[in-house]
Write a protein that holds these residues in place. Structure first.
Motif, short mmCIF file in Angstrom:
data_model
loop_
_atom_site.label_atom_id
_atom_site.label_comp_id
_atom_site.label_asym_id
_atom_site.label_seq_id
_atom_site.Cartn_x
_atom_site.Cartn_y
_atom_site.Cartn_z
N ARG A 6 0.84 -1.20 0.00
CA ARG A 6 0.00 0.00 0.00
C ARG A 6 0.88 1.25 0.00
NH1 ARG A 6 -2.79 -1.07 4.12
NH2 ARG A 6 -4.47 -2.08 3.01
N ASP A 7 1.94 1.23 0.81
CA ASP A 7 2.86 2.35 0.89
C ASP A 7 3.53 2.60 -0.47
OD1 ASP A 7 4.36 4.39 2.23
OD2 ASP A 7 6.03 3.00 2.40
N LEU A 8 3.96 1.55 -1.15
CA LEU A 8 4.57 1.70 -2.48
C LEU A 8 3.56 2.24 -3.49
CD1 LEU A 8 6.80 -1.49 -2.77
CD2 LEU A 8 7.57 0.88 -2.49
N ARG A 9 2.33 1.74 -3.43
CA ARG A 9 1.28 2.21 -4.35
C ARG A 9 1.07 3.72 -4.21
NH1 ARG A 9 -2.97 -0.94 -6.35
NH2 ARG A 9 -4.41 0.58 -5.48
N GLU A 10 1.18 4.20 -2.98
CA GLU A 10 0.98 5.63 -2.74
C GLU A 10 2.10 6.47 -3.35
OE1 GLU A 10 0.40 5.89 1.48
OE2 GLU A 10 -1.57 4.93 1.34
N MET A 11 3.25 5.85 -3.67
CA MET A 11 4.36 6.55 -4.29
C MET A 11 4.21 6.66 -5.81
SD MET A 11 7.63 5.07 -2.26
CE MET A 11 7.56 4.79 -0.50
N VAL A 12 3.23 5.97 -6.38
CA VAL A 12 2.99 6.01 -7.82
C VAL A 12 1.98 7.12 -8.11
CG1 VAL A 12 2.12 4.72 -9.82
CG2 VAL A 12 3.48 3.55 -8.06
N ARG A 13 2.39 8.06 -8.96
CA ARG A 13 1.51 9.18 -9.31
C ARG A 13 0.48 8.70 -10.33
NH1 ARG A 13 4.57 14.36 -10.61
NH2 ARG A 13 5.82 12.88 -11.79
N ALA A 14 -0.78 9.06 -10.09
CA ALA A 14 -1.87 8.76 -11.03
C ALA A 14 -2.20 10.03 -11.80
CB ALA A 14 -3.10 8.26 -10.28
N ILE A 15 -2.15 9.93 -13.13
CA ILE A 15 -2.46 11.08 -13.97
C ILE A 15 -3.70 10.73 -14.79
CG2 ILE A 15 -1.63 12.61 -15.81
CD1 ILE A 15 1.23 11.94 -14.81
N PRO A 16 -4.86 11.32 -14.43
CA PRO A 16 -6.09 10.99 -15.15
C PRO A 16 -6.09 11.57 -16.58
CG PRO A 16 -6.53 12.56 -13.37
CD PRO A 16 -5.08 12.22 -13.31
N ASP A 17 -6.77 10.84 -17.46
CA ASP A 17 -6.98 11.27 -18.84
C ASP A 17 -5.69 11.49 -19.62
OD1 ASP A 17 -9.77 11.15 -18.49
OD2 ASP A 17 -9.77 13.15 -17.61
N TYR A 18 -4.68 10.64 -19.34
CA TYR A 18 -3.43 10.70 -20.10
C TYR A 18 -3.05 9.30 -20.51
CZ TYR A 18 1.36 11.59 -21.46
OH TYR A 18 2.52 11.68 -22.19
N PRO A 19 -2.73 9.03 -21.71
CA PRO A 19 -2.56 9.93 -22.85
C PRO A 19 -3.87 10.27 -23.56
CG PRO A 19 -1.94 7.72 -23.51
CD PRO A 19 -2.30 7.67 -22.04
N LYS A 20 -5.01 9.67 -23.09
CA LYS A 20 -6.29 10.03 -23.67
C LYS A 20 -7.37 9.92 -22.60
CE LYS A 20 -7.77 5.56 -25.43
NZ LYS A 20 -8.35 4.86 -26.54
N THR A 21 -8.51 10.50 -22.87
CA THR A 21 -9.61 10.51 -21.93
C THR A 21 -9.99 9.09 -21.51
OG1 THR A 21 -10.44 12.52 -22.96
CG2 THR A 21 -11.99 11.30 -21.59
N GLY A 22 -10.17 8.92 -20.21
CA GLY A 22 -10.57 7.63 -19.66
C GLY A 22 -9.43 6.77 -19.17
N ILE A 23 -8.21 7.14 -19.50
CA ILE A 23 -7.03 6.38 -19.08
C ILE A 23 -6.46 7.04 -17.83
CG2 ILE A 23 -4.68 5.67 -19.70
CD1 ILE A 23 -6.80 4.30 -21.40
N ILE A 24 -6.08 6.22 -16.85
CA ILE A 24 -5.33 6.72 -15.69
C ILE A 24 -3.90 6.24 -15.87
CG2 ILE A 24 -5.03 6.71 -13.19
CD1 ILE A 24 -8.03 6.07 -12.97
N PHE A 25 -3.00 7.16 -16.16
CA PHE A 25 -1.59 6.82 -16.38
C PHE A 25 -0.91 6.62 -15.04
CE2 PHE A 25 2.88 7.89 -17.15
CZ PHE A 25 3.15 7.12 -18.27
N ARG A 26 -0.26 5.48 -14.86
CA ARG A 26 0.47 5.17 -13.62
C ARG A 26 1.93 5.56 -13.83
NH1 ARG A 26 -3.76 4.67 -10.14
NH2 ARG A 26 -5.36 3.43 -11.18
N ASP A 27 2.32 6.67 -13.24
CA ASP A 27 3.64 7.26 -13.44
C ASP A 27 4.60 6.76 -12.36
OD1 ASP A 27 5.82 8.85 -14.04
OD2 ASP A 27 4.88 10.72 -13.36
N VAL A 28 5.56 5.92 -12.77
CA VAL A 28 6.51 5.36 -11.81
C VAL A 28 7.67 6.29 -11.51
CG1 VAL A 28 5.99 2.95 -12.36
CG2 VAL A 28 7.80 4.14 -13.60
N THR A 29 7.77 7.43 -12.18
CA THR A 29 8.91 8.31 -11.91
C THR A 29 8.90 8.80 -10.46
OG1 THR A 29 7.79 10.32 -12.74
CG2 THR A 29 9.10 9.04 -14.31
N THR A 30 7.72 8.93 -9.88
CA THR A 30 7.65 9.34 -8.47
C THR A 30 8.10 8.21 -7.55
OG1 THR A 30 5.29 8.83 -8.57
CG2 THR A 30 5.92 11.14 -8.76
N LEU A 31 7.78 6.97 -7.91
CA LEU A 31 8.25 5.80 -7.16
C LEU A 31 9.77 5.68 -7.29
CD1 LEU A 31 7.74 3.05 -5.64
CD2 LEU A 31 7.52 2.04 -7.93
#
Length: 181
Positions: A6-31
């Motif tokens: 759970r702690d690791l999951r919280e380190m992953v940034r969620a970017i809604p509507d990227y690269p298109k509407t309806g997609i939640i991009f899971r950005d590991v750069t923050t992790l």
């Protein structure tokens, strides 16, 4: 899910509507930018694959280089880059794979796997539909390696990539998963 995951999951940034509407991009750069998060992710994968006779780590361009490079150092194994087309200087094998809107290609040096073969752990940041991972596994096999396992920081199980890998005989492991895509 345990508290550590759970702690690791919280380190992953969620970017809604990227690269298109309806997609939640899971950005590991923050992790990966969090030293403890990166170390725990690498340790979880290294612990999971310990004892499986891994000879080499292959990372997929580009975030797979970060995770794969760190794993190679941690496990004292060599690292093989799987690159996008046109980025490797010597003779290559090339594999095309499907994207949502078209195709792309990845490459591996023809001499990336030692003569006589090697057992290779395939690594990337995320497994979604599995197209890139399957293409990378085919490249490793063409170069003379075997790919019994693939490892990822994140699995998006609804997209079926891990099931597709299993369908071609490759076990996969992900440190965490996120529902949706």
């Amino acid at each position: 899910m345990n508290d550590a995951t759970r702690d690791l999951r919280e380190m992953v940034r969620a970017i809604p509507d990227y690269p298109k509407t309806g997609i939640i991009f899971r950005d590991v750069t923050t992790l990966f930018g969090n030293a403890e998060g990166l170390a725990r992710t690498v340790d979880a994968i290294a612990d999971h694959v310990a004892g499986h006779g891994i000879d080499l780590i292959a990372g997929i361009d580009a975030r797979g280089f970060i995770l794969g490079g760190a794993l190679a150092v941690r496990m004292r194994k060599g690292f093989v880059p799987i690159r996008k087309r046109g980025k490797l200087p010597a003779d290559v094998y090339r594999e095309e794979y499907s994207l949502e809107y078209g195709t792309d290609e990845v490459e591996i040096h023809k001499d990336a796997v030692p003569a006589g073969g090697a057992t290779v752990l395939l690594v990337d940041d995320l497994i979604a539909t599995g197209g890139t991972a399957i293409a990378a596994a085919r490249l490793i096999q063409r170069a003379g390696g075997t790919v019994p396992m693939a490892a990822f920081a994140i699995d998006l199980p609804e997209l079926g990539g891990a099931r597709k890998l299993a369908g071609i005989g490759i076990d996969s492991y992900a440190v965490m998963s996120f529902e949706g895509h």
